[in-house]
Design a protein around this motif. Structure first.
Motif, PDB file in Angstrom:
ATOM      1  N   GLU A  78       7.064  -4.380  -1.486  1.00  0.00           N
ATOM      2  CA  GLU A  78       7.237  -3.097  -0.791  1.00  0.00           C
ATOM      3  C   GLU A  78       8.693  -2.848  -0.366  1.00  0.00           C
ATOM      4  O   GLU A  78       8.932  -2.097   0.581  1.00  0.00           O
ATOM      5  CB  GLU A  78       6.324  -3.042   0.440  1.00  0.00           C
ATOM      6  N   HIS A  97       8.885  -2.967   8.373  1.00  0.00           N
ATOM      7  CA  HIS A  97       7.564  -2.491   7.947  1.00  0.00           C
ATOM      8  C   HIS A  97       6.547  -3.526   8.381  1.00  0.00           C
ATOM      9  O   HIS A  97       6.725  -4.717   8.149  1.00  0.00           O
ATOM     10  CB  HIS A  97       7.540  -2.299   6.431  1.00  0.00           C
ATOM     11  N   HIS A  99       2.116  -4.347   9.787  1.00  0.00           N
ATOM     12  CA  HIS A  99       0.703  -3.953   9.831  1.00  0.00           C
ATOM     13  C   HIS A  99       0.131  -4.478  11.147  1.00  0.00           C
ATOM     14  O   HIS A  99      -0.874  -5.183  11.161  1.00  0.00           O
ATOM     15  CB  HIS A  99      -0.074  -4.548   8.655  1.00  0.00           C
ATOM     16  N   HIS A 167      -2.934   1.673   6.588  1.00  0.00           N
ATOM     17  CA  HIS A 167      -2.010   0.675   6.038  1.00  0.00           C
ATOM     18  C   HIS A 167      -1.175  -0.002   7.122  1.00  0.00           C
ATOM     19  O   HIS A 167      -1.386  -1.173   7.424  1.00  0.00           O
ATOM     20  CB  HIS A 167      -1.104   1.356   4.998  1.00  0.00           C
TER      21      HIS A 167
HETATM   22 ZN    ZN Z   1       2.590  -2.821   3.905  1.00  0.00          ZN
END
Ligand code: ZN
Length: 270
Positions: A78, A97, A99, A167
């Motif tokens: 990603e 980034h 989660h 996500h």
């Molecule tokens: Zn991700």
């Protein structure tokens, strides 16, 4: 004068370990920084759990998210999230980034994030949502293609954070420390907000004026330095201190072996 890249890599390594230690990321997720000497490049670790990221793990990328040199290591799938945001936002110097579990109830229900205490202002008021399905239909949900990263960057706009439905979250900052501060306190806020919703259906959020003023806490006080010192101490207490800086840290080709060696010698010094 060129920036001390050894120190830069150490700071970014510590940033990865801090966000892991504070429960924002686990085996997945990543923190990057724009290259301090070249705004058209950025540094991101090879593919490994952030808690383990060492200074020699960083790969240098161009803004198309292509490595400058053959990295000889697996890469995060990603990474276009980072490249496309650096392209779109010249003032952004760090991207995370994640989660984080605290956000998942909001992301699953499409509930707006609102600051419910002063430090939650770092995420802004009602930051935008992005749903990969809207533009790309059924995918494996990972943001791997440049056009997917660009779409996410457009949704982020001029905000500090974009919520990715079903996500995760992508957070940006003007520096690595600023980005980590926003990650940690927006996650705390999400946790409080979701808990508050379980005991009442009305949330007393900050006004937009309060959000604006409280959001400036990061840049106008010593809070950032104080928090960084605190989080660093917690990483060290957990046994995850970053190994002492080597004389020359290059993106390693066989980093696992080198990292192990360094950890051992750091342990001997203690
Ligand atoms: Zn991700």
């Amino acid at each position: 004068m060129a920036t001390n890249l050894v120190e830069v890599r150490r700071e970014l390594s510590l940033a990865n370990r801090i966000v892991a230690n504070e429960g924002i990321i686990d085996a997945f997720g990543h923190v990057s920084m724009r290259h301090p000497d070249n705004p058209n490049r950025y540094l991101l670790s090879r593919s490994r759990a952030p808690e383990l990221v060492a200074p020699e793990d960083f790969i240098e990328y161009d803004l198309e998210s292509q490595p400058i040199r053959e990295p000889g290591a697996s890469q995060y799938s990603e990474r276009v999230i980072h490249g496309e945001i650096y392209k779109a936002r010249p003032e952004v110097n760090s991207v995370c980034h994640h989660h984080c579990p605290a956000f998942m109830p909001l992301l699953a229900t499409g509930t707006d994030y609102v600051p419910v205490f002063h430090l939650g202002a770092v995420g802004g008021i009602k930051p935008p949502f992005w749903d990969q399905h809207d533009e790309f239909g059924d995918t494996n949900m990972l943001v791997c293609k440049p056009e997917e990263g660009a779409s996410l960057a457009r949704a982020l706009g001029s905000n500090w954070m974009v919520l990715m439905k079903r996500h995760g979250v992508t957070v940006v900052g003007t520096s690595v420390k600023d980005c980590v501060f926003r990650c940690v306190y927006s996650a705390r806020n999400a946790e409080y907000q979701v808990r508050a919703l379980t005991i009442g259906d009305r949330i007393a959020s900050l006004s937009s004026g309060e959000t604006q003023m409280a959001g400036n806490i990061v840049v106008q006080t010593t809070g950032l330095t104080r928090s960084w010192e605190y989080w660093s101490m917690r990483v060290a207490k957990a046994g995850g201190a970053v190994p002492a800086a080597a004389k020359s840290a290059k993106p390693a080709r066989a980093p696992a072996a080198k990292a192990t060696k360094k950890k051992k010698s750091a342990a001997r010094r203690k």
